[in-house]
Design a protein around this motif. Structure first.
Motif, PDB file in Angstrom:
ATOM      1  N   ALA A   1       9.986  17.662  38.837  1.00 18.87           N
ATOM      2  CA  ALA A   1      11.017  18.693  38.859  1.00 18.87           C
ATOM      3  C   ALA A   1      11.325  19.120  40.290  1.00 18.87           C
ATOM      4  N   ASN A   2      10.293  19.260  41.121  1.00 17.55           N
ATOM      5  CA  ASN A   2      10.514  19.609  42.528  1.00 17.55           C
ATOM      6  C   ASN A   2      11.316  18.509  43.234  1.00 17.55           C
ATOM      7  N   ILE A   3      10.970  17.253  42.934  1.00 13.71           N
ATOM      8  CA  ILE A   3      11.700  16.141  43.542  1.00 13.71           C
ATOM      9  C   ILE A   3      13.172  16.191  43.140  1.00 13.71           C
ATOM     10  N   ARG A   4      13.411  16.419  41.857  1.00 14.26           N
ATOM     11  CA  ARG A   4      14.789  16.431  41.364  1.00 14.26           C
ATOM     12  C   ARG A   4      15.587  17.575  41.967  1.00 14.26           C
ATOM     13  N   GLU A   5      14.959  18.732  42.122  1.00 11.33           N
ATOM     14  CA  GLU A   5      15.698  19.912  42.545  1.00 11.33           C
ATOM     15  C   GLU A   5      15.807  20.058  44.056  1.00 11.33           C
TER      16      GLU A   5
ATOM     17  N   SER B   1      14.308   7.584  45.140  1.00 11.65           N
ATOM     18  CA  SER B   1      13.349   7.006  44.207  1.00 11.65           C
ATOM     19  C   SER B   1      12.071   7.837  44.213  1.00 11.65           C
ATOM     20  N   ALA B   2      11.337   7.709  43.104  1.00 16.47           N
ATOM     21  CA  ALA B   2      10.050   8.406  42.971  1.00 16.47           C
ATOM     22  C   ALA B   2       9.109   7.508  42.183  1.00 16.47           C
ATOM     23  N   ALA B   3       7.821   7.710  42.371  1.00 12.73           N
ATOM     24  CA  ALA B   3       6.825   6.864  41.708  1.00 12.73           C
ATOM     25  C   ALA B   3       5.644   7.711  41.259  1.00 12.73           C
ATOM     26  N   LEU B   4       5.163   7.426  40.046  1.00 11.24           N
ATOM     27  CA  LEU B   4       3.949   8.041  39.513  1.00 11.24           C
ATOM     28  C   LEU B   4       2.865   6.977  39.454  1.00 11.24           C
ATOM     29  N   THR B   5       1.672   7.289  39.946  1.00 10.05           N
ATOM     30  CA  THR B   5       0.552   6.347  39.893  1.00 10.05           C
ATOM     31  C   THR B   5      -0.663   7.075  39.340  1.00 10.05           C
ATOM     32  N   LEU B   6      -1.209   6.554  38.243  1.00 10.60           N
ATOM     33  CA  LEU B   6      -2.431   7.098  37.633  1.00 10.60           C
ATOM     34  C   LEU B   6      -3.559   6.126  37.940  1.00 10.60           C
ATOM     35  N   THR B   7      -4.574   6.609  38.666  1.00  9.00           N
ATOM     36  CA  THR B   7      -5.664   5.749  39.119  1.00  9.00           C
ATOM     37  C   THR B   7      -6.983   6.222  38.534  1.00  9.00           C
TER      38      THR B   7
ATOM     39  N   LEU C   1      -3.909  11.323  40.164  1.00  8.92           N
ATOM     40  CA  LEU C   1      -2.480  11.186  39.904  1.00  8.92           C
ATOM     41  C   LEU C   1      -1.735  11.370  41.220  1.00  8.92           C
ATOM     42  N   ASP C   2      -0.975  10.349  41.615  1.00  9.15           N
ATOM     43  CA  ASP C   2      -0.162  10.411  42.824  1.00  9.15           C
ATOM     44  C   ASP C   2       1.306  10.442  42.425  1.00  9.15           C
ATOM     45  N   VAL C   3       2.053  11.344  43.036  1.00  5.70           N
ATOM     46  CA  VAL C   3       3.507  11.434  42.839  1.00  5.70           C
ATOM     47  C   VAL C   3       4.149  11.337  44.208  1.00  5.70           C
ATOM     48  N   ALA C   4       4.916  10.255  44.450  1.00  6.12           N
ATOM     49  CA  ALA C   4       5.512  10.002  45.768  1.00  6.12           C
ATOM     50  C   ALA C   4       7.023   9.933  45.639  1.00  6.12           C
ATOM     51  N   ASP C   5       7.707  10.374  46.687  1.00  5.45           N
ATOM     52  CA  ASP C   5       9.177  10.250  46.732  1.00  5.45           C
ATOM     53  C   ASP C   5       9.600   9.951  48.166  1.00  5.45           C
ATOM     54  N   ASP C   6      10.847   9.473  48.320  1.00  2.00           N
ATOM     55  CA  ASP C   6      11.391   9.154  49.643  1.00  2.00           C
ATOM     56  C   ASP C   6      12.472  10.153  50.037  1.00  2.00           C
ATOM     57  N   GLY C   7      12.274  11.397  49.604  1.00  2.00           N
ATOM     58  CA  GLY C   7      13.281  12.423  49.839  1.00  2.00           C
ATOM     59  C   GLY C   7      13.194  13.076  51.197  1.00  2.00           C
ATOM     60  N   SER C   8      13.707  14.307  51.254  1.00  2.00           N
ATOM     61  CA  SER C   8      13.842  15.011  52.532  1.00  2.00           C
ATOM     62  C   SER C   8      12.515  15.480  53.099  1.00  2.00           C
ATOM     63  N   GLY C   9      11.517  15.657  52.264  1.00  2.00           N
ATOM     64  CA  GLY C   9      10.215  16.119  52.745  1.00  2.00           C
ATOM     65  C   GLY C   9      10.248  17.547  53.238  1.00  2.00           C
TER      66      GLY C   9
ATOM     67  N   PRO D   1       4.037  30.248  49.475  1.00  2.00           N
ATOM     68  CA  PRO D   1       4.379  30.321  48.057  1.00  2.00           C
ATOM     69  C   PRO D   1       5.610  31.154  47.775  1.00  2.00           C
ATOM     70  N   GLN D   2       5.896  32.170  48.653  1.00  2.00           N
ATOM     71  CA  GLN D   2       7.034  33.009  48.362  1.00  2.00           C
ATOM     72  C   GLN D   2       8.351  32.393  48.808  1.00  2.00           C
ATOM     73  N   ASP D   3       8.287  31.273  49.528  1.00  2.00           N
ATOM     74  CA  ASP D   3       9.511  30.620  49.923  1.00  2.00           C
ATOM     75  C   ASP D   3      10.230  30.089  48.692  1.00  2.00           C
ATOM     76  N   GLY D   4      11.560  30.008  48.776  1.00  2.00           N
ATOM     77  CA  GLY D   4      12.318  29.507  47.650  1.00  2.00           C
ATOM     78  C   GLY D   4      12.025  28.046  47.386  1.00  2.00           C
ATOM     79  N   VAL D   5      11.801  27.231  48.431  1.00  2.00           N
ATOM     80  CA  VAL D   5      11.583  25.809  48.240  1.00  2.00           C
ATOM     81  C   VAL D   5      10.228  25.587  47.589  1.00  2.00           C
ATOM     82  N   ARG D   6      10.211  24.895  46.479  1.00  2.00           N
ATOM     83  CA  ARG D   6       8.988  24.564  45.758  1.00  2.00           C
ATOM     84  C   ARG D   6       8.139  25.814  45.508  1.00  2.00           C
ATOM     85  N   GLY D   7       8.831  26.930  45.181  1.00  2.00           N
ATOM     86  CA  GLY D   7       8.165  28.229  45.181  1.00  2.00           C
ATOM     87  C   GLY D   7       6.970  28.345  44.276  1.00  2.00           C
ATOM     88  N   HIS D   8       7.126  28.259  42.947  1.00  2.00           N
ATOM     89  CA  HIS D   8       6.001  28.499  42.058  1.00  2.00           C
ATOM     90  C   HIS D   8       5.267  27.215  41.681  1.00  2.00           C
TER      91      HIS D   8
END
Length: 399
Positions: A310-314, A320-326, A334-342, A350-357
């Motif tokens: 959800a954070n990646i989408r928003e 692209s994004a990838a889920l890896t269960l090892t 569990l690894d969740v990787a994306d090639d987004g803005s970072g 935590p109080q920042d709007g980005v990825r807040g809760h």
């Protein structure tokens, strides 16, 4: 400062108090009977004999009324005590051998009267005991006759006062313990309420809130393309409808406190993650040999994956994004990787709007199972989120 005896609450239903009262009552009647027998054996029948027998019976009858009147210093209880003492004084004047009945009367007076009045009564009773002992000695001088009665009275009074104060301290301690237990129970209830609120907030954020956000984005996209590309708009609406259906299932399971909807089908964590990746257009793969995972671990990893995607989408604007269960020997990762803005994790609050809760909730989920959550990200170079949960049993950690 020691609390006065009158301030110590007396509990007539206390087992120790009832036992002591029974002993004192038995002692009184034994002493009264022994005194009457002694008088009759040592004296011929005379004018005072009928009076002594009658007064003995009256005193015994009066004393039997004592337990009925209770132990509190009520007016009728005080009147009863005065009558008993008066009858006893008359008996001592007529027959000094009745003097030792004073010891149980000490106890009765100390239980009934306030401290000063009780000590005054003890003094009066002791004086009559001394008088009786002197009478029995037929005028012969014996220091023990003067010293022994006050000494016995002092010892009896001191023991009783000490026992009452000890009992009062024990009652106060018990009350403190009960109050502390009530406060602890209230604190535990508050903490449980807060923990449940936090759990529900994480559940709602990771499922319902994310689903509603996705529906909003899809419906907005459908609205923009409704006239120019009706087919695409209808596809967005159908996707929003499927998300609404899953959210409805999640809401029903919140009510019944069941597992996440994606795990309810019985396919396990891998199937749930695969379905989630398909819906979010992400890649999913599994490394290592799969092992059975506890339901709580499966639920936590699925929620973490939902929140991360959800954070990646928003926020990430990723292509692209990838889920890896090892599965490792001692943990599952569990690894969740994306090639987004970072973003810069060090500057993230935590109080920042980005990825807040989302990130704090994911971290709490991992910590509650003894695991960890790490985030590696650089602005412009994507993000890798990794959640590690130990497979060996561990003591549940707090948030």
């Amino acid at each position: 400062m020691t609390r006065p005896l009158a301030e110590a609450p007396r509990t007539p239903h206390d087992p120790d108090a009832r036992w002591l009262a029974r002993v004192m009552h038995l002692a009184f009647f034994l002493l009264l009977g022994a005194s009457l027998v002694r008088f009759l054996l040592r004296h011929d029948w005379e004018d005072r004999s009928p009076w002594i027998i009658a007064l003995t019976g009256a005193l015994a009858s009066l004393y039997l009324l004592g337990p009925v009147l209770g132990t509190r210093a009520a007016p009728r209880r005080i009147a009863w005590l005065c009558t008993v003492v008066t009858v006893w004084v008359v008996l001592v004047v007529l027959a000094p051998s009745f003097a030792w009945c004073a010891v149980p009367l000490f106890y009765t007076g100390l239980r009934t009267l306030p401290p000063r009045a009780a000590l005054g009564l003890v003094t009066v009773l002791t004086a009559f005991v001394v008088f009786a002992q002197v009478q029995l000695s037929h005028g012969g001088w014996d220091p023990n006759l003067i010293v022994a009665p006050p000494a016995v009275a002092a010892i009896a009074t001191a023991v009783f006062v000490h026992a009452e104060r000890q009992a009062a301290r024990q009652r106060a301690l018990i009350e403190d313990l009960l109050r502390t237990r009530r406060e602890l129970a209230a604190t535990e209830r508050r903490e449980g309420t807060l923990a449940e609120r936090q759990r529900l907030s994480m559940e709602i954020h990771d499922t319902l809130a994310q689903g509603l956000s996705s529906q909003q984005m899809l419906l907005q996209a459908a609205d923009r393309t409704w006239d120019s590309d009706p087919a695409t708009a209808r596809r967005h609406v159908r996707t929003a409808e499927s998300i609404a259906e899953r959210n409805l299932a999640e809401a029903r399971r919140f009510v019944h406190d069941l597992a996440p909807a994606d795990l309810a089908g019985g396919g396990g964590l891998e199937e749930a993650l695969r379905g989630l990746a398909t819906r979010e257009s992400a890649v999913f793969r599994v490394d290592g040999t799969a092992v059975p995972l506890p339901d709580r671990v499966q639920s936590a990893l699925l929620r973490i994956a939902q929140g991360a995607l959800a954070n990646i989408r928003e926020h990430a604007a990723a292509r692209s994004a990838a889920l890896t269960l090892t599965y490792l020997d001692d943990q599952v990762v569990l690894d969740v990787a994306d090639d987004g803005s970072g973003f810069d994790p060090a500057a993230h609050r935590p109080q920042d709007g980005v990825r807040g809760h989302g990130l704090p909730a994911m971290r709490v989920r991992a910590q509650q199972l003894g695991g960890t959550l790490t985030v590696e990200s650089t602005p412009g170079e994507g993000t890798v989120l990794s959640a590690s949960i130990p497979l060996a049993p561990t003591t549940e950690a707090g948030p």
